[in-house]
Design a protein around this motif. Structure first.
Motif, mmCIF file in Angstrom:
data_model
loop_
_atom_site.group_PDB
_atom_site.id
_atom_site.type_symbol
_atom_site.label_atom_id
_atom_site.label_comp_id
_atom_site.label_asym_id
_atom_site.label_seq_id
_atom_site.Cartn_x
_atom_site.Cartn_y
_atom_site.Cartn_z
ATOM 1 N N LEU A 1 0.792 -1.062 0.137
ATOM 2 C CA LEU A 1 -0.108 0.061 -0.054
ATOM 3 C C LEU A 1 1.054 1.261 -0.149
ATOM 4 C CD1 LEU A 1 -2.797 -1.040 2.595
ATOM 5 C CD2 LEU A 1 -2.947 -1.009 0.089
ATOM 6 N N ALA A 2 2.003 1.139 0.805
ATOM 7 C CA ALA A 2 2.619 2.434 0.857
ATOM 8 C C ALA A 2 3.274 2.693 -0.712
ATOM 9 C CB ALA A 2 3.714 2.287 1.967
ATOM 10 N N ARG B 1 -9.667 -7.693 -3.120
ATOM 11 C CA ARG B 1 -11.010 -8.039 -2.922
ATOM 12 C C ARG B 1 -11.548 -7.131 -1.590
ATOM 13 N NH1 ARG B 1 -8.809 -13.237 -2.724
ATOM 14 N NH2 ARG B 1 -8.743 -13.166 -0.529
ATOM 15 N N GLU B 2 -10.809 -6.704 -0.728
ATOM 16 C CA GLU B 2 -11.337 -5.946 0.419
ATOM 17 C C GLU B 2 -11.402 -4.554 0.081
ATOM 18 O OE1 GLU B 2 -12.692 -7.003 3.035
ATOM 19 O OE2 GLU B 2 -12.240 -9.124 2.240
ATOM 20 N N GLY B 3 -11.016 -4.054 -1.205
ATOM 21 C CA GLY B 3 -11.240 -2.718 -1.559
ATOM 22 C C GLY B 3 -9.871 -1.923 -1.380
ATOM 23 N N TYR B 4 -8.681 -2.358 -0.840
ATOM 24 C CA TYR B 4 -7.744 -1.569 -0.767
ATOM 25 C C TYR B 4 -6.674 -1.199 -1.613
ATOM 26 C CZ TYR B 4 -8.502 -2.633 4.542
ATOM 27 O OH TYR B 4 -9.057 -2.567 5.646
ATOM 28 N N LEU B 5 -6.989 -2.131 -2.469
ATOM 29 C CA LEU B 5 -6.333 -1.567 -3.911
ATOM 30 C C LEU B 5 -7.425 -1.809 -5.126
ATOM 31 C CD1 LEU B 5 -3.110 -3.797 -3.678
ATOM 32 C CD2 LEU B 5 -3.376 -1.293 -3.672
ATOM 33 N N HIS B 6 -7.175 -1.233 -6.017
ATOM 34 C CA HIS B 6 -8.065 -1.412 -7.238
ATOM 35 C C HIS B 6 -7.345 -1.533 -8.423
ATOM 36 C CE1 HIS B 6 -8.340 2.523 -9.427
ATOM 37 N NE2 HIS B 6 -7.917 2.831 -8.163
ATOM 38 N N ASP C 1 -9.048 4.715 0.952
ATOM 39 C CA ASP C 1 -9.568 5.988 1.142
ATOM 40 C C ASP C 1 -10.188 6.293 2.125
ATOM 41 O OD1 ASP C 1 -9.750 8.835 -0.101
ATOM 42 O OD2 ASP C 1 -11.982 8.251 -0.093
ATOM 43 N N ARG C 2 -11.335 5.344 2.531
ATOM 44 C CA ARG C 2 -12.151 5.446 3.868
ATOM 45 C C ARG C 2 -11.342 5.343 5.008
ATOM 46 N NH1 ARG C 2 -14.415 2.922 7.477
ATOM 47 N NH2 ARG C 2 -13.146 0.831 6.987
ATOM 48 N N ARG C 3 -10.422 4.552 5.074
ATOM 49 C CA ARG C 3 -9.744 4.175 6.372
ATOM 50 C C ARG C 3 -8.519 5.172 6.489
ATOM 51 N NH1 ARG C 3 -9.645 -1.549 9.075
ATOM 52 N NH2 ARG C 3 -8.464 -1.107 10.961
ATOM 53 N N PHE C 4 -7.885 5.623 5.528
ATOM 54 C CA PHE C 4 -6.761 6.610 5.708
ATOM 55 C C PHE C 4 -6.990 7.725 5.307
ATOM 56 C CE2 PHE C 4 -4.967 1.925 4.514
ATOM 57 C CZ PHE C 4 -4.791 1.553 5.742
ATOM 58 N N ARG C 5 -7.943 8.300 5.242
ATOM 59 C CA ARG C 5 -8.175 9.408 4.764
ATOM 60 C C ARG C 5 -7.793 10.540 5.903
ATOM 61 N NH1 ARG C 5 -13.811 8.811 5.022
ATOM 62 N NH2 ARG C 5 -13.923 8.685 2.866
ATOM 63 N N GLY C 6 -7.427 11.776 5.332
ATOM 64 C CA GLY C 6 -6.875 12.837 6.213
ATOM 65 C C GLY C 6 -5.691 12.376 6.955
ATOM 66 N N GLY D 1 -5.342 10.309 9.091
ATOM 67 C CA GLY D 1 -5.147 8.667 9.459
ATOM 68 C C GLY D 1 -4.530 7.915 8.514
ATOM 69 N N PHE D 2 -3.913 8.834 7.405
ATOM 70 C CA PHE D 2 -3.147 8.244 6.527
ATOM 71 C C PHE D 2 -1.674 7.873 7.107
ATOM 72 C CE2 PHE D 2 -0.353 7.379 2.739
ATOM 73 C CZ PHE D 2 -1.072 6.625 1.981
ATOM 74 N N LEU D 3 -1.346 8.746 8.302
ATOM 75 C CA LEU D 3 -0.133 8.351 8.987
ATOM 76 C C LEU D 3 -0.043 7.210 9.664
ATOM 77 C CD1 LEU D 3 0.473 12.224 10.402
ATOM 78 C CD2 LEU D 3 1.508 11.031 8.454
ATOM 79 N N GLU D 4 -1.328 6.638 9.907
ATOM 80 C CA GLU D 4 -1.585 5.249 10.695
ATOM 81 C C GLU D 4 -0.730 4.061 9.603
ATOM 82 O OE1 GLU D 4 -2.244 4.074 13.796
ATOM 83 O OE2 GLU D 4 -1.661 6.220 14.086
ATOM 84 N N LEU D 5 -0.982 4.305 8.489
ATOM 85 C CA LEU D 5 -0.530 3.469 7.358
ATOM 86 C C LEU D 5 0.641 3.265 7.292
ATOM 87 C CD1 LEU D 5 -0.891 1.403 5.068
ATOM 88 C CD2 LEU D 5 -1.025 3.305 3.623
ATOM 89 N N LEU D 6 1.601 4.523 7.679
ATOM 90 C CA LEU D 6 3.203 4.756 7.454
ATOM 91 C C LEU D 6 3.886 4.394 8.568
ATOM 92 C CD1 LEU D 6 2.964 8.261 5.637
ATOM 93 C CD2 LEU D 6 2.754 5.746 4.643
ATOM 94 N N SER D 7 3.178 3.915 9.825
ATOM 95 C CA SER D 7 3.804 3.567 11.053
ATOM 96 C C SER D 7 3.526 2.240 11.359
ATOM 97 C CB SER D 7 3.348 4.522 12.185
ATOM 98 O OG SER D 7 4.002 4.003 13.481
#
Length: 711
Positions: free
Chosen positions: A402-403, A443-448, A461-466, A468-474
């Motif tokens: 994802l990153a 399948r879960e919509g994290y990638l298309h 987009d829903r989970r990491f918007r704003g 919240g995207f910093l959570e993906l990077l840590s």
């Protein structure tokens, strides 16, 4: 040619004339040749062993001699506080030779970051998480910033390698090498560890080139051939038994008056409780742990560094190389989980010429006395735990896909393997599992996928918007905490369970910074609590993982119970308590484990195998029809109400044991893997079962005979 003479002349001049150094330390001498030659290197020395300079001086020489320009060296640390502590020292060294240092982490403002991007420094201090932010930020011209990068220094490498931050770090090094357009020299700094060659191989990853482990003389570590019980040279270590936390505070209040004392506790709650008691006894006391506000912690550490007759009580936050000035004494309440951690803490003392490293254990129960004795016994035998990277990082692989997709604003299907599989830890994952991760993300919509190009999907987009995207990077997760405020001053954070609500009114007295505070209002929507000082003794909670101990340490505790000679590190009180404790184990045998029956329908199996092995054995016994009521580091408690047959009828063979892993997992176990939500559940469960087991310890345990004793 002497190592010092190989350094750049300008640097030689300032080492002698500006720093006033007459010689380099042994580690620094030995590091010059391999680092100047471009080797990947692991520099191993105790705390305050001169590792930073050992890496920096030859790199600065290369910087000058080879005319490196722009950002050429990254210096990565596990803690922001360590970066803050290092910056003035490294900035001073580089200033001598006309070069600059920058710092980038979550507490650094946007203005400073823009200045770094506009005019990059020669060396940048940062964390892996901030490096990930730089790699994925649209505001960063990656090619311009990183194209001159030549080397990466990773401080406290052992702190990364033992958990998932290490896999994240290695993947980042591979990705940033691609941006820089070539392989980077990788230099790790580590405290004493049991497997330096393997750790260096792990660090070097896919990068070619020579590899060198550089060690310093470490007089406080005994040799493997040293007789058990003999006092290791170069350090004063003592174990005392005080019976309670209140008694520990009384001892600390009376002992070593006029000296600077650093006291380690292995929980934040214990830190706060002990600090409160010391202040109540009139001792100048400061506090340091990760849940204090950053300003509050820095003030405490600075005040301690500048004072003399005082105590600072800390968790492992001060185990790493953060400078709090010269210490007279190190005290450990109870005992740490590993010999490696003990060595880090021991190394905080004895820095002044003519002083010796020292550590005093204050234990409050027979169990922790035995634990401390086991640590010292292993140390006297020359044992230090190996650092073992956690297996099967499928969830980190998912996060890195994802990153990477975000970084490149889209990725051709199949290119994720080419990009990420350069990192050996990912390449070693079963191919079917890697394909399953990618399929799950789609399948879960994290990638298309659009025309064969992978992009971030609607669920990302829903989970990491704003923000919240910093959570993906840590990679590490922070538990939900409540910020504690006194007026506008942030004191720190505590677990929400600290607060008790009665009749709609907050009635909580908590401890933070070693002082008591009464909660006057909790804003649950903002997760903020407002407090005022109070004289009562409060209590704060933080949710922790306990302290699982390894097989080697538990076996050392068994050897101590079996020995009949005095332990040289013990005080009189500790010797008396240990004699009493040994008297409880008349049936203990070196070559066997013991099933101790009780008169209340229970039996305790003393394995001395460690928590991971005992959890695996508990699951196997339960599945085989032998009820297990509980397990800990040393024992399993079995239900014998129906008449327990001989235990060996339930046990696996040593061959079967070599493949066993615990099967039962707590309901919230998956939450310990931060990116479990974007990884197939079956792969997460496989990861957890593999990590939570200790098959060699299980096999060693079942090879022995089982004797039966009446409790």
């Amino acid at each position: 040619m002497p190592a010092f003479d190989r350094l750049h002349p300008a640097l030689q001049h300032h080492i002698v004339n500006s720093l006033g150094w007459r010689t380099l330390r042994p580690l620094q001498e030995r590091a010059v040749e391999p680092i100047l030659s471009g080797d990947h290197a692991l520099l191993v020395a105790p705390t305050a062993g001169g590792k930073t300079e050992a890496a920096f001086f030859p790199l600065a020489s290369r910087m000058l001699g080879e005319d490196w320009s722009g950002l050429s060296v990254l210096y990565l640390c596990p803690l922001r506080a360590l970066l803050n502590n290092l910056e003035p020292r490294l900035a001073g060294y580089l200033h001598f030779v006309g070069r600059r240092v920058g710092r980038w982490h979550g507490d650094v403002g946007q203005g400073t970051r823009r200045e770094i991007l506009r005019d990059p420094p020669d060396l940048l201090l940062t964390t892996p998480e901030s490096l990930e932010v730089m790699l994925t930020s649209r505001a960063v011209d990656h090619g311009r910033l990183f194209r001159g990068l030549r080397a990466v220094v990773i401080d406290e490498l052992h702190a990364f390698a033992g958990d998932d931050r290490g896999w994240h770090l290695l993947s980042l090094l591979e990705r940033i090498s691609r941006v820089a357009g070539g392989n980077l020299q990788r230099i790790g700094l580590s405290a004493t560890i049991g497997n330096p060659e393997e750790l260096l191989g792990w660090l070097a990853g896919s990068s070619p080139g020579a590899r060198s482990v550089v060690t310093a003389d470490a007089p406080e570590v005994a040799t493997a051939t040293k007789k058990v019980g003999a006092e290791p040279p170069g350090a004063d270590v003592q174990i005392d038994f005080v019976g309670s936390l209140e008694n520990a505070a009384q001892v600390l209040a009376r002992l070593y008056r006029g000296e600077k004392r650093l006291v380690f506790c292995d929980s934040r709650s214990r830190v706060e409780d002990l600090a409160f008691r010391l202040r109540d006894l009139g001792v100048a006391t400061h506090v340091s742990h990760g849940s204090l506000g950053a300003d509050e912690r820095r003030r405490a550490e600075q005040a301690f560094a500048e004072a003399r007759d005082c105590v600072i009580v800390a968790t492992s936050t001060l185990e790493l190389g953060i400078d709090v000035g010269d210490l007279d004494r190190v005290i450990q309440l109870e005992a740490p989980a590993t010999v490696a951690s003990f060595l880090q803490r021991l190394g905080r003392s004895g820095r002044r010429p003519g002083t010796r490293r020292n550590l005093l254990f204050l234990t409050t129960s027979p169990e922790t006395l035995l634990h401390a004795a086991g640590i010292v016994r292993l140390w006297s035998e020359g044992y230090v735990e190996p650092v073992v990277p956690p297996p099967l990082p499928f969830h980190i692989y998912a996060q890195q896909i994802l990153a990477l997709v975000h970084q490149l604003a889209g990725l051709p299907r199949g290119a994720e393997a080419e990009e990420l599989d350069r990192m050996p830890g990912f390449a070693a994952l079963p191919a079917a599992g890697r394909r399953a991760v990618l399929g799950h993300l789609e399948r879960e919509g994290y990638l298309h996928a659009d025309s064969g190009i992978l992009g971030l999907g609607p669920e990302s987009d829903r989970r990491f918007r704003g923000k919240g995207f910093l959570e993906l990077l840590s990679v590490f997760d922070s538990p939900p905490l409540v910020r504690v405020l006194y007026g506008r001053k942030e004191l720190g954070s505590v677990d929400e369970a600290t607060f008790q609500l009665a009749a709609g009114k907050v009635e909580t007295v908590l401890l933070l910074g070693g002082r008591s505070w009464r909660a006057v209002h909790v804003d649950w929507s903002r997760r903020e609590a407002f407090v005022e000082p109070i004289a009562l003794h409060g209590r704060s909670l933080w949710i922790g993982d306990g302290m699982p101990l390894g097989f080697a340490l538990c076996q050392a505790q068994k050897r101590i119970l079996l020995s009949d000679g005095p332990e040289p590190a013990f005080t009189r009180r500790a010797r008396e308590q240990m004699d009493e404790l040994r008297g409880r184990f008349p049936w203990l045998r070196a070559e066997a484990t013991t099933l101790e029956r009780s008169s209340i329908g229970r039996a305790r199996w003393w394995t001395f195998a460690g928590l991971k092995a005992n959890a695996t054995l508990a699951d196997h016994l339960q599945a085989a029809g032998c009820p297990v009521l509980s397990r800990d580091n040393l024992t399993l408690t079995l239900d014998a109400t129906a008449g327990l047959p001989l235990l060996h009828t339930f046990l696996p063979t040593p061959e079967e044991a070599a493949t066993l892993h615990p099967e039962s997992l707590a309901e919230d176990a998956l939450e310990s893997l931060k990116f479990a939500f974007c990884t197939p559940q079956e792969l997460c469960l496989e990861t957890l079962r593999t990590r939570l087991g200790d098959a060699p310890a299980v096999a060693a345990t079942v090879r022995g005979t089982v004797i039966v004793a009446e409790g």
